[in-house]
Scaffold this motif. Structure first.
Motif, PDB file in Angstrom:
ATOM      1  N   THR A   9       0.741  -0.901  -0.051  1.00  0.00           N
ATOM      2  CA  THR A   9      -0.281   0.434  -0.083  1.00  0.00           C
ATOM      3  C   THR A   9       0.881   1.706  -0.193  1.00  0.00           C
ATOM      4  O   THR A   9       2.208   1.489   0.102  1.00  0.00           O
ATOM      5  N   GLY A  10       0.043   2.523  -0.157  1.00  0.00           N
ATOM      6  CA  GLY A  10       0.654   3.321  -0.672  1.00  0.00           C
ATOM      7  C   GLY A  10       1.478   4.465  -1.980  1.00  0.00           C
ATOM      8  O   GLY A  10       0.881   3.894  -2.726  1.00  0.00           O
ATOM      9  N   ARG A  11       2.786   5.009  -2.251  1.00  0.00           N
ATOM     10  CA  ARG A  11       3.003   5.209  -3.517  1.00  0.00           C
ATOM     11  C   ARG A  11       2.612   4.081  -4.123  1.00  0.00           C
ATOM     12  O   ARG A  11       2.612   2.683  -4.436  1.00  0.00           O
ATOM     13  N   GLU A  12       2.460   4.444  -5.630  1.00  0.00           N
ATOM     14  CA  GLU A  12       2.490   3.506  -6.655  1.00  0.00           C
ATOM     15  C   GLU A  12       4.008   3.225  -7.307  1.00  0.00           C
ATOM     16  O   GLU A  12       3.504   1.993  -7.463  1.00  0.00           O
ATOM     17  N   ASP A  13       4.838   3.505  -7.061  1.00  0.00           N
ATOM     18  CA  ASP A  13       6.041   3.422  -7.723  1.00  0.00           C
ATOM     19  C   ASP A  13       6.677   2.396  -6.444  1.00  0.00           C
ATOM     20  O   ASP A  13       7.770   1.911  -6.658  1.00  0.00           O
ATOM     21  N   LYS A  14       5.993   2.472  -5.428  1.00  0.00           N
ATOM     22  CA  LYS A  14       6.795   1.398  -4.053  1.00  0.00           C
ATOM     23  C   LYS A  14       6.821   0.032  -4.828  1.00  0.00           C
ATOM     24  O   LYS A  14       5.882  -0.747  -5.265  1.00  0.00           O
ATOM     25  N   LYS A  15       8.140  -0.575  -3.818  1.00  0.00           N
ATOM     26  CA  LYS A  15       8.498  -2.108  -4.200  1.00  0.00           C
ATOM     27  C   LYS A  15       8.433  -2.794  -3.300  1.00  0.00           C
ATOM     28  O   LYS A  15       8.545  -4.298  -3.347  1.00  0.00           O
ATOM     29  N   PHE A  16       8.751  -2.573  -2.453  1.00  0.00           N
ATOM     30  CA  PHE A  16       8.803  -3.161  -0.554  1.00  0.00           C
ATOM     31  C   PHE A  16       7.146  -2.765   0.221  1.00  0.00           C
ATOM     32  O   PHE A  16       6.997  -1.590  -0.259  1.00  0.00           O
ATOM     33  N   CYS A  17       7.047  -3.276   0.740  1.00  0.00           N
ATOM     34  CA  CYS A  17       6.662  -3.299   1.865  1.00  0.00           C
ATOM     35  C   CYS A  17       6.790  -3.204   3.105  1.00  0.00           C
ATOM     36  O   CYS A  17       6.303  -2.209   4.223  1.00  0.00           O
TER      37      CYS A  17
END
Length: 116
Positions: free
Chosen positions: A14-22
């Protein structure tokens, strides 16, 4: 909406669109796995190169110095491990470990130099 999963643990992100890790933990674990030396051979070679480099820099604080083979061997220097060779126009061959190099002289002496 497309649900994204953590590259490390497959948890929902969840969060930014480009985030790759939790989490930071997963980001660090993933990067540590990706950047570790692939085999024991690579790790051992890299350790020997680092040790040789440290020995040359310890002996060579000024940029150019003569040292005996005995002193290098006493510190644990391994002449089989270097990063590159440099041949001068005069035909001298320097063995380099990154920016620190050595030239074999007479009487088991070595000239240690630093490349600018």
């Amino acid at each position: 909406m497309n649900e994204k999963k953590c590259l490390e643990c497959d948890a929902k992100i969840t969060g930014r669109e480009d985030k790759k890790f939790c989490s930071d933990y997963c980001r660090n674990a993933y990067n540590n796995k990706m950047n570790k030396d692939a085999t024991n051979l690579m790790r051992n070679v890299n350790n020997k190169l680092r040790k040789n480099y440290r020995i040359l820099t310890d002996f060579n604080p000024t940029g150019k110095v003569k040292v005996s083979k005995t002193k290098l061997l006493a510190k644990g220097f391994d002449f089989d491990y270097f990063t590159n060779l440099y041949r001068t126009k005069a035909g001298n061959v320097y063995h380099f470990l990154y920016d620190q190099g050595y030239l074999v002289l007479e009487n088991d002496q070595y000239m240690i130099v630093k490349k600018d």
